[in-house]
Design a protein around this motif. Structure first.
Motif, PDB file in Angstrom:
ATOM      1  N   CYS A 177       0.846  -1.199   0.000  1.00 17.12           N
ATOM      2  CA  CYS A 177       0.000   0.000   0.000  1.00 17.12           C
ATOM      3  C   CYS A 177       0.877   1.243   0.000  1.00 17.12           C
ATOM      4  O   CYS A 177       1.762   1.394   0.848  1.00 17.12           O
ATOM      5  N   LYS A 178       0.655   2.146  -0.957  1.00 11.44           N
ATOM      6  CA  LYS A 178       1.442   3.376  -1.046  1.00 11.44           C
ATOM      7  C   LYS A 178       0.754   4.574  -0.407  1.00 11.44           C
ATOM      8  O   LYS A 178       1.270   5.685  -0.437  1.00 11.44           O
ATOM      9  N   GLY A 179      -0.439   4.350   0.166  1.00 16.07           N
ATOM     10  CA  GLY A 179      -1.110   5.417   0.899  1.00 16.07           C
ATOM     11  C   GLY A 179      -1.755   6.467   0.034  1.00 16.07           C
ATOM     12  O   GLY A 179      -1.855   7.631   0.436  1.00 16.07           O
ATOM     13  N   CYS A 180      -2.230   6.091  -1.142  1.00 17.97           N
ATOM     14  CA  CYS A 180      -2.823   7.069  -2.062  1.00 17.97           C
ATOM     15  C   CYS A 180      -4.168   7.584  -1.580  1.00 17.97           C
ATOM     16  O   CYS A 180      -4.592   8.685  -1.942  1.00 17.97           O
ATOM     17  N   GLY A 181      -4.897   6.795  -0.777  1.00 19.33           N
ATOM     18  CA  GLY A 181      -6.170   7.225  -0.213  1.00 19.33           C
ATOM     19  C   GLY A 181      -7.378   7.057  -1.108  1.00 19.33           C
ATOM     20  O   GLY A 181      -8.488   7.476  -0.754  1.00 19.33           O
ATOM     21  N   ILE A 182      -7.204   6.439  -2.271  1.00 21.19           N
ATOM     22  CA  ILE A 182      -8.333   6.243  -3.183  1.00 21.19           C
ATOM     23  C   ILE A 182      -9.413   5.381  -2.532  1.00 21.19           C
ATOM     24  O   ILE A 182     -10.611   5.643  -2.672  1.00 21.19           O
ATOM     25  N   CYS A 183      -8.994   4.363  -1.802  1.00 18.70           N
ATOM     26  CA  CYS A 183      -9.956   3.465  -1.152  1.00 18.70           C
ATOM     27  C   CYS A 183     -10.834   4.236  -0.161  1.00 18.70           C
ATOM     28  O   CYS A 183     -12.040   3.984  -0.057  1.00 18.70           O
ATOM     29  N   VAL A 184     -10.226   5.172   0.552  1.00 16.85           N
ATOM     30  CA  VAL A 184     -10.977   5.972   1.521  1.00 16.85           C
ATOM     31  C   VAL A 184     -12.009   6.841   0.812  1.00 16.85           C
ATOM     32  O   VAL A 184     -13.158   6.979   1.258  1.00 16.85           O
ATOM     33  N   GLU A 185     -11.599   7.430  -0.301  1.00 16.52           N
ATOM     34  CA  GLU A 185     -12.511   8.287  -1.068  1.00 16.52           C
ATOM     35  C   GLU A 185     -13.680   7.502  -1.657  1.00 16.52           C
ATOM     36  O   GLU A 185     -14.796   8.024  -1.757  1.00 16.52           O
ATOM     37  N   GLU A 186     -13.434   6.264  -2.031  1.00 18.95           N
ATOM     38  CA  GLU A 186     -14.461   5.478  -2.713  1.00 18.95           C
ATOM     39  C   GLU A 186     -15.374   4.691  -1.778  1.00 18.95           C
ATOM     40  O   GLU A 186     -16.421   4.208  -2.199  1.00 18.95           O
ATOM     41  N   CYS A 187     -14.983   4.547  -0.519  1.00 18.00           N
ATOM     42  CA  CYS A 187     -15.797   3.772   0.420  1.00 18.00           C
ATOM     43  C   CYS A 187     -17.150   4.463   0.628  1.00 18.00           C
ATOM     44  O   CYS A 187     -17.203   5.605   1.101  1.00 18.00           O
ATOM     45  N   PRO A 188     -18.251   3.805   0.307  1.00 20.41           N
ATOM     46  CA  PRO A 188     -19.569   4.460   0.373  1.00 20.41           C
ATOM     47  C   PRO A 188     -20.131   4.591   1.785  1.00 20.41           C
ATOM     48  O   PRO A 188     -21.097   5.325   2.001  1.00 20.41           O
ATOM     49  N   VAL A 189     -19.543   3.888   2.746  1.00 20.14           N
ATOM     50  CA  VAL A 189     -20.105   3.910   4.102  1.00 20.14           C
ATOM     51  C   VAL A 189     -19.147   4.523   5.128  1.00 20.14           C
ATOM     52  O   VAL A 189     -19.416   4.495   6.329  1.00 20.14           O
ATOM     53  N   GLY A 190     -18.035   5.069   4.660  1.00 19.14           N
ATOM     54  CA  GLY A 190     -17.084   5.703   5.576  1.00 19.14           C
ATOM     55  C   GLY A 190     -16.414   4.737   6.516  1.00 19.14           C
ATOM     56  O   GLY A 190     -16.096   5.087   7.667  1.00 19.14           O
ATOM     57  N   ALA A 191     -16.154   3.525   6.028  1.00 16.88           N
ATOM     58  CA  ALA A 191     -15.536   2.506   6.882  1.00 16.88           C
ATOM     59  C   ALA A 191     -14.013   2.570   6.867  1.00 16.88           C
ATOM     60  O   ALA A 191     -13.353   1.788   7.542  1.00 16.88           O
ATOM     61  N   MET A 192     -13.442   3.513   6.083  1.00 14.54           N
ATOM     62  CA  MET A 192     -11.998   3.623   5.981  1.00 14.54           C
ATOM     63  C   MET A 192     -11.580   5.065   6.247  1.00 14.54           C
ATOM     64  O   MET A 192     -12.229   6.006   5.809  1.00 14.54           O
ATOM     65  N   THR A 193     -10.497   5.220   6.981  1.00 15.41           N
ATOM     66  CA  THR A 193      -9.947   6.542   7.290  1.00 15.41           C
ATOM     67  C   THR A 193      -8.447   6.533   7.059  1.00 15.41           C
ATOM     68  O   THR A 193      -7.809   5.473   7.058  1.00 15.41           O
ATOM     69  N   MET A 194      -7.870   7.715   6.854  1.00 14.43           N
ATOM     70  CA  MET A 194      -6.432   7.844   6.694  1.00 14.43           C
ATOM     71  C   MET A 194      -5.810   8.257   8.020  1.00 14.43           C
ATOM     72  O   MET A 194      -6.248   9.236   8.637  1.00 14.43           O
ATOM     73  N   GLU A 195      -4.813   7.521   8.456  1.00  8.62           N
ATOM     74  CA  GLU A 195      -4.122   7.813   9.708  1.00  8.62           C
ATOM     75  C   GLU A 195      -2.640   8.028   9.425  1.00  8.62           C
ATOM     76  O   GLU A 195      -2.064   7.361   8.575  1.00  8.62           O
ATOM     77  N   LYS A 196      -2.040   8.937  10.165  1.00  5.12           N
ATOM     78  CA  LYS A 196      -0.622   9.241   9.980  1.00  5.12           C
ATOM     79  C   LYS A 196       0.221   8.006  10.281  1.00  5.12           C
ATOM     80  O   LYS A 196       0.007   7.338  11.291  1.00  5.12           O
ATOM     81  N   GLU A 197       1.157   7.710   9.397  1.00  4.44           N
ATOM     82  CA  GLU A 197       2.014   6.539   9.551  1.00  4.44           C
ATOM     83  C   GLU A 197       2.964   6.740  10.724  1.00  4.44           C
ATOM     84  O   GLU A 197       3.535   7.820  10.908  1.00  4.44           O
ATOM     85  N   SER A 198       3.118   5.715  11.529  1.00  2.20           N
ATOM     86  CA  SER A 198       4.044   5.778  12.664  1.00  2.20           C
ATOM     87  C   SER A 198       5.452   5.484  12.179  1.00  2.20           C
ATOM     88  O   SER A 198       5.661   4.816  11.170  1.00  2.20           O
ATOM     89  N   GLU A 199       6.442   6.004  12.906  1.00  2.66           N
ATOM     90  CA  GLU A 199       7.843   5.801  12.515  1.00  2.66           C
ATOM     91  C   GLU A 199       8.329   4.438  12.975  1.00  2.66           C
ATOM     92  O   GLU A 199       7.862   3.898  13.942  1.00  2.66           O
TER      93      GLU A 199
END
Length: 255
Positions: A233-255
């Motif tokens: 996963c490269k973190g593009c966020g397309i999946c989050v944008e396309e999810c129709p029920v808001g089941a996905m969110t973007m979280e800051k990657e930990s070091e």
């Protein structure tokens, strides 16, 4: 890529020039794509020594993405008295390196989000470079930034530089030997990310919309729920944008 490494190298070279020094900005072009590792070089010194070539034994290493040091030996070729300027939320004493080096750390990603609204860390990291190395002055960097951008955008980047300069911490790294661990496959895109998608299984309906739109084919359905393979996963966020029920969110990657 996408964090302005090449622009940062040009701004640093301009800063040195404004101080009456000879300088060169030398980008190394390759996979110039957002998220892919990008390298750029700056040479500052005497005119007679201005050989235009890549730099294999740097005095300073500037790392714009904190995840790169998990997969790339960022200290390769660095001189014994060299300094590493690192975008990181941890203190220098928490940075694990193979050899003893002076480290300047600053959470450039957070500063960029605060001042620019986007995780573009190039101007913030230049503020850290000025404080961590003393090679150029803060005032000269601010002048170079104002030459690059005017108006509100210029003011935002000036604030990023200033905030990073004020928050930079300087100290010695923790020596632990070999620090580059191949935790992911060689073709992993895990170090491309600043943010990663996270699935809320309670909300996921198994509609497969994220699976359909994922450009890297990193999503699988397990027990009717979306599961992400973070190695690719490269973190593009397309999946989050396309999810129709808001089941996905973007979280800051930990070091």
């Amino acid at each position: 890529g996408g964090q302005g490494a090449v622009t940062a190298s040009r701004l640093l070279a301009t800063t040195a020039f404004l101080e009456g020094k000879h300088s060169q900005s030398i980008p190394m072009y390759g996979t110039e794509r957002r998220g892919a590792p990008v390298t750029a070089f700056v040479r500052i010194g005497e005119k007679e020594k201005m050989v235009r070539s890549l730099i294999h034994e740097p005095d300073y290493v500037v790392v714009l993405d904190p995840l790169l040091r998990k997969t790339v030996n960022v200290t390769e070729g660095l001189k014994e008295d060299g300094v590493i300027v690192l975008n990181s939320s941890v203190t220098p004493g928490e940075v694990e390196l193979a050899k003893e080096h002076k480290v300047a750390t600053v959470d450039a990603t957070s500063i960029a989000l605060e001042t620019l609204g986007r995780p573009i860390t190039n101007t913030a990291i230049l503020g850290a470079f000025a404080k961590g190395t003393g090679e150029v002055s803060l005032e000269s960097i601010l002048k170079a930034v104002k030459m690059q951008w005017s108006g509100r955008l210029g003011e935002m980047n000036v604030k990023a530089v200033q905030e990073a300069y004020d928050r930079t911490i300087i100290g010695d790294a923790k020596v632990v030997g070999d620090t580059v661990k191949q935790e992911s496959p060689s073709n992993s895109k895990a170090d491309w990310r600043t943010y990663k998608p996270v699935v809320d299984e309670a909300k996921c309906t198994g509609c497969r919309m994220c699976w359909v739109f994922c450009p890297e084919n990193t999503i699988q359905m397990v027990d009717g729920k979306s599961t992400i393979n973070y190695d690719y996963c490269k973190g593009c966020g397309i999946c989050v944008e396309e999810c129709p029920v808001g089941a996905m969110t973007m979280e800051k990657e930990s070091e």
